[in-house]
Design a protein around this motif. Structure first.
Motif, PDB file in Angstrom:
ATOM      1  N   UNK A   1       0.804  -1.206   0.000  1.00 46.84           N
ATOM      2  CA  UNK A   1       0.000   0.000   0.000  1.00 46.84           C
ATOM      3  C   UNK A   1       0.845   1.268   0.000  1.00 46.84           C
ATOM      4  N   UNK A   2       2.089   1.153   0.446  1.00 45.33           N
ATOM      5  CA  UNK A   2       2.926   2.337   0.575  1.00 45.33           C
ATOM      6  C   UNK A   2       3.103   3.071  -0.739  1.00 45.33           C
ATOM      7  N   UNK A   3       3.090   2.321  -1.857  1.00 45.95           N
ATOM      8  CA  UNK A   3       3.260   3.010  -3.133  1.00 45.95           C
ATOM      9  C   UNK A   3       1.955   3.068  -3.912  1.00 45.95           C
ATOM     10  N   UNK A   4       0.852   2.834  -3.216  1.00 46.78           N
ATOM     11  CA  UNK A   4      -0.447   2.864  -3.885  1.00 46.78           C
ATOM     12  C   UNK A   4      -1.139   4.210  -3.721  1.00 46.78           C
ATOM     13  N   UNK A   5      -0.488   5.148  -3.036  1.00 42.84           N
ATOM     14  CA  UNK A   5      -1.110   6.450  -2.843  1.00 42.84           C
ATOM     15  C   UNK A   5      -2.277   6.339  -1.890  1.00 42.84           C
ATOM     16  N   UNK A   6      -3.291   7.137  -2.101  1.00 40.41           N
ATOM     17  CA  UNK A   6      -4.443   7.123  -1.193  1.00 40.41           C
ATOM     18  C   UNK A   6      -5.576   6.280  -1.746  1.00 40.41           C
ATOM     19  N   UNK A   7      -5.271   5.421  -2.736  1.00 42.29           N
ATOM     20  CA  UNK A   7      -6.333   4.649  -3.397  1.00 42.29           C
ATOM     21  C   UNK A   7      -7.075   3.766  -2.412  1.00 42.29           C
ATOM     22  N   UNK A   8      -6.354   3.312  -1.324  1.00 41.85           N
ATOM     23  CA  UNK A   8      -7.017   2.415  -0.397  1.00 41.85           C
ATOM     24  C   UNK A   8      -8.139   3.106   0.371  1.00 41.85           C
ATOM     25  N   UNK A   9      -8.122   4.442   0.387  1.00 36.46           N
ATOM     26  CA  UNK A   9      -9.143   5.174   1.106  1.00 36.46           C
ATOM     27  C   UNK A   9     -10.401   5.369   0.240  1.00 36.46           C
ATOM     28  N   UNK A  10     -10.276   5.082  -1.054  1.00 40.31           N
ATOM     29  CA  UNK A  10     -11.396   5.224  -1.956  1.00 40.31           C
ATOM     30  C   UNK A  10     -12.029   3.866  -2.219  1.00 40.31           C
ATOM     31  N   UNK A  11     -13.199   3.873  -2.763  1.00 40.88           N
ATOM     32  CA  UNK A  11     -13.799   2.612  -3.185  1.00 40.88           C
ATOM     33  C   UNK A  11     -13.077   2.146  -4.438  1.00 40.88           C
ATOM     34  N   UNK A  12     -12.489   0.940  -4.369  1.00 43.72           N
ATOM     35  CA  UNK A  12     -11.627   0.468  -5.448  1.00 43.72           C
ATOM     36  C   UNK A  12     -12.413  -0.034  -6.648  1.00 43.72           C
ATOM     37  N   UNK A  13     -13.579  -0.597  -6.398  1.00 42.49           N
ATOM     38  CA  UNK A  13     -14.283  -1.289  -7.472  1.00 42.49           C
ATOM     39  C   UNK A  13     -15.661  -0.698  -7.735  1.00 42.49           C
ATOM     40  N   UNK A  14     -15.901  -0.413  -8.996  1.00 39.66           N
ATOM     41  CA  UNK A  14     -17.227   0.022  -9.428  1.00 39.66           C
ATOM     42  C   UNK A  14     -17.781  -0.966 -10.457  1.00 39.66           C
TER      43      UNK A  14
ATOM     44  N   UNK B   1      -3.688  -3.752 -13.138  1.00 37.61           N
ATOM     45  CA  UNK B   1      -3.908  -3.909 -11.706  1.00 37.61           C
ATOM     46  C   UNK B   1      -3.266  -2.761 -10.932  1.00 37.61           C
ATOM     47  N   UNK B   2      -3.933  -2.372  -9.844  1.00 35.68           N
ATOM     48  CA  UNK B   2      -3.354  -1.415  -8.914  1.00 35.68           C
ATOM     49  C   UNK B   2      -2.832  -2.179  -7.697  1.00 35.68           C
ATOM     50  N   UNK B   3      -1.812  -1.618  -7.061  1.00 36.07           N
ATOM     51  CA  UNK B   3      -1.265  -2.263  -5.871  1.00 36.07           C
ATOM     52  C   UNK B   3      -2.336  -2.424  -4.790  1.00 36.07           C
ATOM     53  N   UNK B   4      -3.193  -1.422  -4.631  1.00 37.16           N
ATOM     54  CA  UNK B   4      -4.245  -1.488  -3.619  1.00 37.16           C
ATOM     55  C   UNK B   4      -5.236  -2.613  -3.918  1.00 37.16           C
ATOM     56  N   UNK B   5      -5.444  -2.922  -5.204  1.00 39.35           N
ATOM     57  CA  UNK B   5      -6.342  -4.020  -5.565  1.00 39.35           C
ATOM     58  C   UNK B   5      -5.722  -5.361  -5.178  1.00 39.35           C
TER      59      UNK B   5
ATOM     60  N   UNK C   1       2.190  -8.138 -14.803  1.00 41.97           N
ATOM     61  CA  UNK C   1       3.242  -9.137 -14.611  1.00 41.97           C
ATOM     62  C   UNK C   1       4.346  -8.562 -13.730  1.00 41.97           C
ATOM     63  N   UNK C   2       4.762  -7.345 -14.012  1.00 40.82           N
ATOM     64  CA  UNK C   2       5.832  -6.714 -13.241  1.00 40.82           C
ATOM     65  C   UNK C   2       5.425  -6.535 -11.780  1.00 40.82           C
ATOM     66  N   UNK C   3       4.172  -6.158 -11.531  1.00 39.75           N
ATOM     67  CA  UNK C   3       3.696  -5.954 -10.166  1.00 39.75           C
ATOM     68  C   UNK C   3       3.755  -7.257  -9.378  1.00 39.75           C
ATOM     69  N   UNK C   4       3.276  -8.343  -9.981  1.00 33.21           N
ATOM     70  CA  UNK C   4       3.279  -9.616  -9.276  1.00 33.21           C
ATOM     71  C   UNK C   4       4.694 -10.144  -9.074  1.00 33.21           C
ATOM     72  N   UNK C   5       5.555  -9.944 -10.042  1.00 35.39           N
ATOM     73  CA  UNK C   5       6.931 -10.410  -9.902  1.00 35.39           C
ATOM     74  C   UNK C   5       7.644  -9.693  -8.757  1.00 35.39           C
ATOM     75  N   UNK C   6       7.381  -8.396  -8.589  1.00 32.17           N
ATOM     76  CA  UNK C   6       8.036  -7.632  -7.524  1.00 32.17           C
ATOM     77  C   UNK C   6       7.609  -8.122  -6.138  1.00 32.17           C
ATOM     78  N   UNK C   7       6.384  -8.629  -6.036  1.00 33.25           N
ATOM     79  CA  UNK C   7       5.859  -9.023  -4.731  1.00 33.25           C
ATOM     80  C   UNK C   7       5.475 -10.508  -4.707  1.00 33.25           C
ATOM     81  N   UNK C   8       6.166 -11.303  -5.511  1.00 32.54           N
ATOM     82  CA  UNK C   8       5.810 -12.708  -5.666  1.00 32.54           C
ATOM     83  C   UNK C   8       5.835 -13.470  -4.343  1.00 32.54           C
ATOM     84  N   UNK C   9       6.828 -13.225  -3.504  1.00 28.98           N
ATOM     85  CA  UNK C   9       6.938 -13.960  -2.245  1.00 28.98           C
ATOM     86  C   UNK C   9       5.732 -13.731  -1.338  1.00 28.98           C
ATOM     87  N   UNK C  10       5.121 -12.546  -1.442  1.00 28.58           N
ATOM     88  CA  UNK C  10       3.947 -12.240  -0.633  1.00 28.58           C
ATOM     89  C   UNK C  10       2.692 -12.864  -1.239  1.00 28.58           C
ATOM     90  N   UNK C  11       2.584 -12.793  -2.553  1.00 30.95           N
ATOM     91  CA  UNK C  11       1.355 -13.186  -3.236  1.00 30.95           C
ATOM     92  C   UNK C  11       1.264 -14.692  -3.459  1.00 30.95           C
TER      93      UNK C  11
END
Length: 274
Positions: A13-26, A35-39, A198-208
């Motif tokens: 979430x640290x690099x997702x900005x304030x997106x987590x404070x908004x409704x992510x899905x419409x 994909x967004x990091x907050x998603x 693909x790049x997002x998931x690769x960066x955080x693969x160990x978590x996901x």
């Protein structure tokens, strides 16, 4: 991993900005969308609250190899067209939605996260398809699969013979060729994944990775094996040709040899030594 998960989620979430404070899905997310990091964070949060910290039981994410009964009365062309109409977003099929909407645990978690069942499945599908795409750092193989497979499928679409009227060996060959329907469909799904996902998931693969189904943690094309190409002959018993189970053998027969040949033993020893 389970103990440090919350810290790692907040790291996303640290690099997702304030997106987590908004409704992510419409709307319902599609695997072709970025994909967004907050998603991804919300997906991890939801799955972490589910039993066994895994997605609920779902059908295969990718198209399956056709398995046509020998007595199908449609033409080969008709069967191919039927199969192509059937392919689609299986996780969002009506039968899956009905089952998951009856899952009280899942529905409670989704309600707490302000997500509908459709929205969650769309998000899960987008993340899982991107995860499978990480198996292909270069997309040339996928493009070759599509190019080759489209020619094979085009040949099948020209065949007007009724499938049940074909002799067993011809049915076998048609089914072998029809496997390209699944190969092409899977390759096209993977090619449509944005590189950003693909790049997002690769960066955080160990978590996901612990929160992904096994199906998407391996090569999605690896389970479609062309027996003739791999082994030269089909190791499959066709209807009417008999079965190995019917073979009768007695050690009293003069021609029977019990044991291993010297060559077989040598192979076994070599395999153990590696």
């Amino acid at each position: 991993m389970r103990l440090i998960l919350p810290t790692l989620i907040f790291g996303l979430l640290a690099f997702a900005g304030c997106a987590e404070e908004e409704r992510l899905f419409h709307e319902v997310k599609h695997p072709r969308e970025i994909l967004k990091a907050a998603e991804v964070n919300q997906y991890l949060k939801i799955v972490n609250e589910l039993p066994h910290k895994q997605l609920p039981p779902l059908p295969p994410l990718f198209s399956q190899v056709p398995r046509w009964d020998a007595d199908r009365e449609l033409s080969v062309q008709g069967l191919v067209n039927e199969e192509r109409k059937r392919s689609g977003r299986q996780w969002l099929s009506e039968s899956v939605l009905v089952e998951l909407k009856a899952d009280r645990w899942l529905q409670k978690v989704l309600e707490n996260n302000d997500l509908s069942t459709e929205q969650f499945l769309g998000l899960a599908e987008t993340i899982c398809t991107a995860a499978a795409r990480t198996r292909f750092p270069e997309v040339d193989e996928l493009r070759r699969t599509v190019h080759h497979g489209q020619a094979e499928i085009s040949d099948l679409q020209q065949r007007e013979e009724v499938f049940s009227a074909l002799p067993p060996e011809d049915q076998y060959e048609v089914l072998r060729q029809a496997a390209w329907l699944a190969r092409v469909d899977r390759a096209q799904d993977l090619l449509a994944v944005p590189d950003e996902n693909v790049a997002l998931l690769e960066r955080h693969w160990d978590v996901i990775e612990p929160f992904l189904p096994q199906e998407v943690k391996q090569d999605p094309l690896a389970d479609i094996v062309d027996v003739l190409q791999e082994f030269g002959i089909p190791f499959e018993e066709l209807p009417g040709t008999g079965s190995d189970a019917d073979l009768v053998w007695s050690p009293d027969e003069g021609d029977a040899i019990v044991g291993h040949s010297a060559r077989s033993k040598a192979i076994e020893i070599n395999e153990v030594s590696y």
